[in-house]
Motif scaffolding. Structure first.
Motif, PDB file in Angstrom:
ATOM      1  N   ASP A  48       0.807  -1.232   0.000  1.00 53.73           N
ATOM      2  CA  ASP A  48       0.000   0.000   0.000  1.00 53.73           C
ATOM      3  C   ASP A  48       0.836   1.276   0.000  1.00 53.73           C
ATOM      4  N   HIS A  49       2.131   1.159   0.329  1.00 54.24           N
ATOM      5  CA  HIS A  49       2.978   2.342   0.480  1.00 54.24           C
ATOM      6  C   HIS A  49       4.322   2.092  -0.201  1.00 54.24           C
ATOM      7  N   PRO A  50       4.935   3.147  -0.723  1.00 50.72           N
ATOM      8  CA  PRO A  50       6.192   2.984  -1.491  1.00 50.72           C
ATOM      9  C   PRO A  50       7.417   2.928  -0.591  1.00 50.72           C
ATOM     10  N   LYS A  69      13.642  -3.876   1.878  1.00 51.72           N
ATOM     11  CA  LYS A  69      12.798  -3.715   0.705  1.00 51.72           C
ATOM     12  C   LYS A  69      13.357  -2.606  -0.182  1.00 51.72           C
ATOM     13  N   GLY A  70      13.018  -2.640  -1.446  1.00 50.86           N
ATOM     14  CA  GLY A  70      13.372  -1.554  -2.344  1.00 50.86           C
ATOM     15  C   GLY A  70      14.827  -1.577  -2.766  1.00 50.86           C
ATOM     16  N   TYR A  71      15.267  -0.419  -3.270  1.00 51.18           N
ATOM     17  CA  TYR A  71      16.588  -0.331  -3.884  1.00 51.18           C
ATOM     18  C   TYR A  71      17.475   0.716  -3.217  1.00 51.18           C
ATOM     19  N   ALA A  72      18.719   0.341  -2.997  1.00 53.33           N
ATOM     20  CA  ALA A  72      19.727   1.296  -2.541  1.00 53.33           C
ATOM     21  C   ALA A  72      20.187   2.172  -3.697  1.00 53.33           C
ATOM     22  N   ASN A  73      20.112   1.615  -4.899  1.00 46.98           N
ATOM     23  CA  ASN A  73      20.452   2.342  -6.128  1.00 46.98           C
ATOM     24  C   ASN A  73      19.504   1.858  -7.214  1.00 46.98           C
ATOM     25  N   LYS A  74      18.515   2.675  -7.523  1.00 40.36           N
ATOM     26  CA  LYS A  74      17.482   2.254  -8.482  1.00 40.36           C
ATOM     27  C   LYS A  74      18.063   2.038  -9.877  1.00 40.36           C
ATOM     28  N   ALA A  75      18.926   2.949 -10.318  1.00 41.56           N
ATOM     29  CA  ALA A  75      19.475   2.859 -11.670  1.00 41.56           C
ATOM     30  C   ALA A  75      20.274   1.568 -11.864  1.00 41.56           C
ATOM     31  N   ASP A 237      13.672  11.376  -3.563  1.00 42.57           N
ATOM     32  CA  ASP A 237      12.596  12.210  -3.045  1.00 42.57           C
ATOM     33  C   ASP A 237      11.438  12.231  -4.024  1.00 42.57           C
ATOM     34  N   LEU A 238      10.301  12.727  -3.558  1.00 49.33           N
ATOM     35  CA  LEU A 238       9.122  12.800  -4.404  1.00 49.33           C
ATOM     36  C   LEU A 238       9.337  13.780  -5.553  1.00 49.33           C
ATOM     37  N   LYS A 239       8.889  13.402  -6.734  1.00 50.17           N
ATOM     38  CA  LYS A 239       8.993  14.320  -7.870  1.00 50.17           C
ATOM     39  C   LYS A 239       8.034  15.484  -7.712  1.00 50.17           C
ATOM     40  N   LYS A 240       6.893  15.224  -7.071  1.00 50.06           N
ATOM     41  CA  LYS A 240       5.917  16.283  -6.836  1.00 50.06           C
ATOM     42  C   LYS A 240       5.706  16.436  -5.338  1.00 50.06           C
ATOM     43  N   GLN A 241       5.694  17.669  -4.871  1.00 50.04           N
ATOM     44  CA  GLN A 241       5.538  17.923  -3.444  1.00 50.04           C
ATOM     45  C   GLN A 241       4.202  17.421  -2.906  1.00 50.04           C
ATOM     46  N   LYS A 242       3.167  17.432  -3.747  1.00 50.20           N
ATOM     47  CA  LYS A 242       1.836  17.013  -3.311  1.00 50.20           C
ATOM     48  C   LYS A 242       1.615  15.516  -3.478  1.00 50.20           C
ATOM     49  N   ALA A 243       2.656  14.804  -3.875  1.00 43.96           N
ATOM     50  CA  ALA A 243       2.501  13.378  -4.158  1.00 43.96           C
ATOM     51  C   ALA A 243       2.016  12.591  -2.950  1.00 43.96           C
ATOM     52  N   ALA A 244       2.405  13.038  -1.753  1.00 42.61           N
ATOM     53  CA  ALA A 244       2.009  12.316  -0.545  1.00 42.61           C
ATOM     54  C   ALA A 244       0.501  12.302  -0.353  1.00 42.61           C
ATOM     55  N   THR A 245      -0.182  13.287  -0.912  1.00 43.40           N
ATOM     56  CA  THR A 245      -1.637  13.338  -0.750  1.00 43.40           C
ATOM     57  C   THR A 245      -2.389  12.841  -1.982  1.00 43.40           C
ATOM     58  N   ASP A 246      -1.753  12.905  -3.152  1.00 39.17           N
ATOM     59  CA  ASP A 246      -2.480  12.455  -4.340  1.00 39.17           C
ATOM     60  C   ASP A 246      -2.004  11.084  -4.842  1.00 39.17           C
ATOM     61  N   ASN A 247      -1.145  10.420  -4.030  1.00 42.54           N
ATOM     62  CA  ASN A 247      -0.673   9.060  -4.328  1.00 42.54           C
ATOM     63  C   ASN A 247       0.155   8.952  -5.613  1.00 42.54           C
ATOM     64  N   ASP A 248       0.732  10.041  -6.060  1.00 46.04           N
ATOM     65  CA  ASP A 248       1.627  10.004  -7.216  1.00 46.04           C
ATOM     66  C   ASP A 248       3.044   9.811  -6.689  1.00 46.04           C
ATOM     67  N   PHE A 249       3.382   8.568  -6.402  1.00 42.71           N
ATOM     68  CA  PHE A 249       4.652   8.288  -5.763  1.00 42.71           C
ATOM     69  C   PHE A 249       5.735   7.996  -6.786  1.00 42.71           C
ATOM     70  N   ARG A 250       6.099   9.005  -7.550  1.00 46.44           N
ATOM     71  CA  ARG A 250       7.242   8.902  -8.449  1.00 46.44           C
ATOM     72  C   ARG A 250       8.417   9.618  -7.794  1.00 46.44           C
ATOM     73  N   PHE A 251       9.599   9.026  -7.935  1.00 46.12           N
ATOM     74  CA  PHE A 251      10.746   9.528  -7.187  1.00 46.12           C
ATOM     75  C   PHE A 251      11.885   9.982  -8.089  1.00 46.12           C
ATOM     76  N   SER A 356       8.129   7.834   3.103  1.00 43.35           N
ATOM     77  CA  SER A 356       7.059   6.874   3.304  1.00 43.35           C
ATOM     78  C   SER A 356       6.493   7.104   4.704  1.00 43.35           C
ATOM     79  N   ARG A 357       5.304   6.594   4.967  1.00 43.81           N
ATOM     80  CA  ARG A 357       4.655   6.821   6.258  1.00 43.81           C
ATOM     81  C   ARG A 357       5.176   5.789   7.270  1.00 43.81           C
ATOM     82  N   ILE A 358       6.434   5.965   7.664  1.00 46.28           N
ATOM     83  CA  ILE A 358       7.050   4.933   8.487  1.00 46.28           C
ATOM     84  C   ILE A 358       6.558   4.944   9.938  1.00 46.28           C
TER      85      ILE A 358
END
Length: 373
Positions: A48-50, A69-75, A237-251, A356-358
């Motif tokens: 449910d959360h990135p 979980k996830g990546y230390a280096n996405k690229a 970090d979030l690409k969009k500042q409002k991503a936390a509220t609109d669920n657009d979790f692109r980084f 993330s909402r840790i």
């Protein structure tokens, strides 16, 4: 003969009656262990959360579950591991507080000493600030927004502790010293700079000699150049500042602050396993006597002790967490949530390299820990 047949039939029916419930009981799922429950909570959260980072949970000071979980280096598609190092942000403050209290224990510093003793250039309104006030965020100093610098440039420039202290000397005050709690990372910059003056050693050396080496922490420290660290996560970090509220979790990949800027208030790096050793040491007075350890965890104004929140109202209210000693950290995309429950018997440690909402995850894990097996 008929009676014998009737008797045999009754015995057969009785056997079937006894066998069926036993068969049904055998076919039901076995009771989940606490380890399986915690793992399931983390897996559900990650659906449910990135989340990207590492988690460690202990109960009665014994490991229950750990995972990454996830990546230390996405690229490079390099995954986070249990031994991945993360900046812990403001969780660094508890390490700084420990160094200062050790100096107090050694008689090299007093909690009522004035900061101006070490920084004679402090102006009149800051002349009565004490070590206790710096530790407890009651100095009246503001946070980053009160610095009279172009912060977006300042955060990427190298600076020395004394130069940083001179910038702090010019910053605005939000209250008179001792009158209210106002969270200020600047106070912890001054504390480390004072420790450096007293000992003639850098914050990095003090951290290594006084905490990391005695506890056998192989992956905890402070460095000006994180590029030299092995198994160190990049932050996103979030690409969009409002991503936390609109669920657009692109980084997006972060441009890191200069480590001389994060310094003693946010620049420490660690792993979840090292943090477990650290929390156990705090709970068993390995680095500090009982009197000063008690002081470290005694709440002052607004429930802030020395480097720790005691029953942080933000967590008790939003997440219904109780009897919690905690601190969070945030620097660029790095996130940290470190918590102790049940008289420092239970630990939840979460380190991550993207928002993330840790604290929500902390609350979910705590509920699972409290369930009876």
């Amino acid at each position: 003969m008929k009676n014998q047949t009737k008797h045999s039939l009754l015995c057969l029916l009785l056997l079937i009656y006894v066998w069926l419930p036993a068969r049904a009981q055998d076919s039901t799922p076995k009771h989940q262990s606490k380890t399986e429950v915690i793992k399931a909570v983390v897996e559900k959260y990650c659906q449910d959360h990135p989340f990207s980072g590492a988690v460690l949970v202990a109960q009665n000071r014994q490991l229950v579950w750990k995972g990454a979980k996830g990546y230390a280096n996405k690229a490079a598609e390099q995954k986070n591991l249990i031994n991945t190092k993360f900046l812990v942000g403001s969780v660094s403050k508890q390490f700084t507080a420990m160094i200062v209290l050790q100096l107090v224990q050694e008689g090299k510093l007093k909690l009522n000493d004035l900061a101006i003793k070490y920084f004679p250039f402090l102006p009149k309104e800051k002349s009565t600030i004490t070590i206790h006030q710096l530790l407890s965020h009651t100095s009246g100093l503001g946070h980053y927004s009160q610095l009279k610098v172009k912060y977006k440039k300042f955060m990427y420039k190298p600076t020395t502790p004394v130069e940083y202290a001179k910038v702090i000397a010019k910053m605005g005050m939000v209250a008179k010293p001792g009158k209210k709690m106002s969270y200020s990372s600047m106070g912890y910059i001054l504390l480390a700079a004072i420790a450096e003056q007293i000992t003639g050693k850098t914050f990095s050396t003090l951290l290594e000699e006084r905490i990391a080496r005695p506890l056998g922490l192989k992956n905890t420290g402070f460095t000006l150049n994180t590029d030299e660290l092995q198994n160190f996560a990049l932050s996103y970090d979030l690409k969009k500042q409002k991503a936390a509220t609109d669920n657009d979790f692109r980084f997006k990949l972060n441009k890191p602050r200069h480590q001389s800027n994060t310094y003693s208030t946010g620049g420490v790096h660690s792993t979840v396993e090292d943090m477990l050793v650290w929390l156990k040491a705090l709970a068993t007075n390995k680095l500090l006597n009982k009197e000063l350890t008690k002081k470290m965890f005694t709440p002052n104004l607004s429930n802030y002790a020395y480097g720790w929140f005691i029953n942080d109202v933000r967590l008790t209210k939003a997440y219904k967490l109780t009897n919690i000693i905690s601190h969070g950290g945030s620097v660029n995309g790095f996130r940290a949530a470190v918590s102790m429950f049940n008289n420092q018997q239970d630990f939840v440690i979460i380190l991550g390299n993207q928002p993330s909402r840790i604290w929500l995850l902390t609350a979910e894990i705590k509920k699972a820990l409290d369930r009876k097996e």
